[in-house]
Design an enzyme around this catalytic site. Sequence first.
Site, PDB file in Angstrom:
ATOM      1  N   CYS A  41     -10.840   1.858  26.916  1.00  0.00           N
ATOM      2  CA  CYS A  41     -10.713   3.158  27.571  1.00  0.00           C
ATOM      3  C   CYS A  41      -9.916   3.017  28.865  1.00  0.00           C
ATOM      4  CB  CYS A  41     -12.095   3.741  27.866  1.00  0.00           C
ATOM      5  SG  CYS A  41     -12.022   5.416  28.555  1.00  0.00           S
ATOM      6  N   ASP A  43     -10.640   4.389  31.571  1.00  0.00           N
ATOM      7  CA  ASP A  43     -11.573   4.486  32.697  1.00  0.00           C
ATOM      8  C   ASP A  43     -11.362   3.347  33.694  1.00  0.00           C
ATOM      9  OD1 ASP A  43     -14.136   4.121  34.212  1.00  0.00           O
ATOM     10  OD2 ASP A  43     -14.779   5.808  32.962  1.00  0.00           O
ATOM     11  N   ARG A  45     -13.210   1.966  35.725  1.00  0.00           N
ATOM     12  CA  ARG A  45     -14.317   1.019  35.905  1.00  0.00           C
ATOM     13  C   ARG A  45     -14.411   0.007  34.776  1.00  0.00           C
ATOM     14  NH1 ARG A  45     -18.403   5.892  36.222  1.00  0.00           N
ATOM     15  NH2 ARG A  45     -16.996   6.414  34.511  1.00  0.00           N
ATOM     16  N   HIS A  97     -17.315   2.295  26.037  1.00  0.00           N
ATOM     17  CA  HIS A  97     -18.238   2.081  27.161  1.00  0.00           C
ATOM     18  C   HIS A  97     -19.184   3.259  27.314  1.00  0.00           C
ATOM     19  CE1 HIS A  97     -16.302   4.751  30.272  1.00  0.00           C
ATOM     20  NE2 HIS A  97     -15.337   4.700  29.379  1.00  0.00           N
ATOM     21  N   CYS A 100     -18.742   7.132  29.168  1.00  0.00           N
ATOM     22  CA  CYS A 100     -17.345   7.517  28.892  1.00  0.00           C
ATOM     23  C   CYS A 100     -17.174   9.043  28.987  1.00  0.00           C
ATOM     24  CB  CYS A 100     -16.941   7.032  27.502  1.00  0.00           C
ATOM     25  SG  CYS A 100     -15.208   7.326  27.128  1.00  0.00           S
TER      26      CYS A 100
END
Length: 209
Positions: A41, A43, A45, A97, A100
Site C-alpha cells: 500500500c 500508506d 506508515r 495492512h 488501511c
Amino acid sequence: MDISKVFKNNEKWISERISEDKDYFKTLSAEHNPEILYIGCSDSRVTAEELMGLEPGEAFIHRNVANMVVSIDLNVMTVINYAVTQLKVKHVVVCGHYGCGGIKAALENKDQGILNPWLRNIRDVYRIHKTELNAITSEHEKYKRLVELNVQEQCINLIKTAAVQHADHTRGIKVHGWVFDMETGKLIDLKIDFNKIIKEIEEIYKLES
Ligand code: CO
C-alpha cells in the site's frame, strides 16, 4: 516540514554508506538482482524495505492504494511482467495492512468520485466473500478480515497472469500474502493455501501457450 531536510538527510546517508564501504555506490549502480517483488500500500506508515529489513537492490517495489493487482492497470501489470520475466524474481509478495484507508473507504457507501472505480475492486472482494464477512458481528473484525481477504484476492489476481503461471511451471516462483500490523510492527504471513486455490480456479484461469 522543511523540504531541505530531505537533502540534508541524503548527504548524511551518503557519508554513512561510504564510511561503511567506500565502493557502496559503485556496487549499487553496477546491477540489481532483486529476488522479491513487493506489492504494498502507498500508506506512508507501511514502508517496504524498512519493515522487511532489506537493503537497496534487494526488493523490486510497487505501491498503490490498498495494494491492488488490477488486470487492466498497466502500471502494476508492467511491474509484475518486468519483475517476473526479466528480473526473474523468486518471490512475489502482496502486503496489506490493518488500518488501511482504502479498505475503510470501500466499506463505506460514499461516492468517492475518481476513487470509485479503484475502490470497486475492493468492493468486489467483499462480494466474493460476503457470506464469511457478513457472519462477523464486530465491525472492526470484519474490516480486518476484509484487509486479509483483499490480500488473498490480489494474490489470486497474480496467479491469473500468464507471467506468473509461466514462472510457476518453469521455475517454481512463490506467491505470498502478508499483512502488516502497524500497532505492533509485526509482519504476518497469512499462509494462504495456494495449491487448494489453484485447484479450484485453474479450469477457469489457466493460460496455455
Ligand atoms: Co493502505
